[in-house]
Scaffold this motif. Structure first.
Motif, PDB file in Angstrom:
ATOM      1  N   LYS A   2       0.874  -1.150   0.047  1.00 45.24           N
ATOM      2  CA  LYS A   2       0.072   0.110   0.176  1.00 45.24           C
ATOM      3  C   LYS A   2       0.908   1.212   0.054  1.00 45.24           C
ATOM      4  N   LEU A   3       2.144   1.212   0.754  1.00 49.19           N
ATOM      5  CA  LEU A   3       2.840   2.399   0.678  1.00 49.19           C
ATOM      6  C   LEU A   3       3.628   2.535  -0.519  1.00 49.19           C
ATOM      7  N   ARG A   5       2.005   1.880  -3.671  1.00 48.72           N
ATOM      8  CA  ARG A   5       1.213   2.322  -4.401  1.00 48.72           C
ATOM      9  C   ARG A   5       0.792   3.826  -4.101  1.00 48.72           C
ATOM     10  N   LYS A   6       0.983   4.308  -2.790  1.00 52.89           N
ATOM     11  CA  LYS A   6       0.772   5.600  -2.291  1.00 52.89           C
ATOM     12  C   LYS A   6       1.729   6.693  -3.106  1.00 52.89           C
TER      13      LYS A   6
END
Length: 101
Positions: A2-3, A5-6
């Motif tokens: 997720k990191l 992707r962000k």
């Protein structure tokens, strides 16, 4: 994950913002926008192009949200029908067992 992707999304947004600023700096010529029935005051070419891009994005999101809403409604109806069918099936199964078969 997720990191990552962000971070990628943030980098893409920053890159698009930088390209927009560079485009605005390179296209300062005032251009009047004529829409047949109304003529807008002259503003920079970059403003008109970026405004058209933004309006197109908003229009695309509105059009796709209508389709998404229809699909969600259809999915909810299908889930209700499935739930009713499962309830009916369970009722028929238990009815068959209680009759002594």
């Amino acid at each position: 994950m997720k990191l990552l992707r962000k971070v990628i999304i943030l980098l893409l947004v920053l890159a698009m913002l930088a390209v927009g600023v560079l485009f605005a700096l390179q296209n300062k010529e005032p251009v009047a926008l004529d829409l047949l029935v109304y003529t807008f005051a002259p503003h920079s070419l970059a403003l008109w192009v970026l405004a058209a891009f933004a309006l197109g994005g908003v229009a695309g999101m509105l059009a796709s949200s209508v389709v998404i809403l229809k699909l969600r409604t259809s999915r909810a109806n299908t889930n209700r029908q499935l739930q009713r069918a499962n309830t009916e099936l369970d009722r028929l199964r238990t009815a068959g067992l209680s009759s002594g078969d």
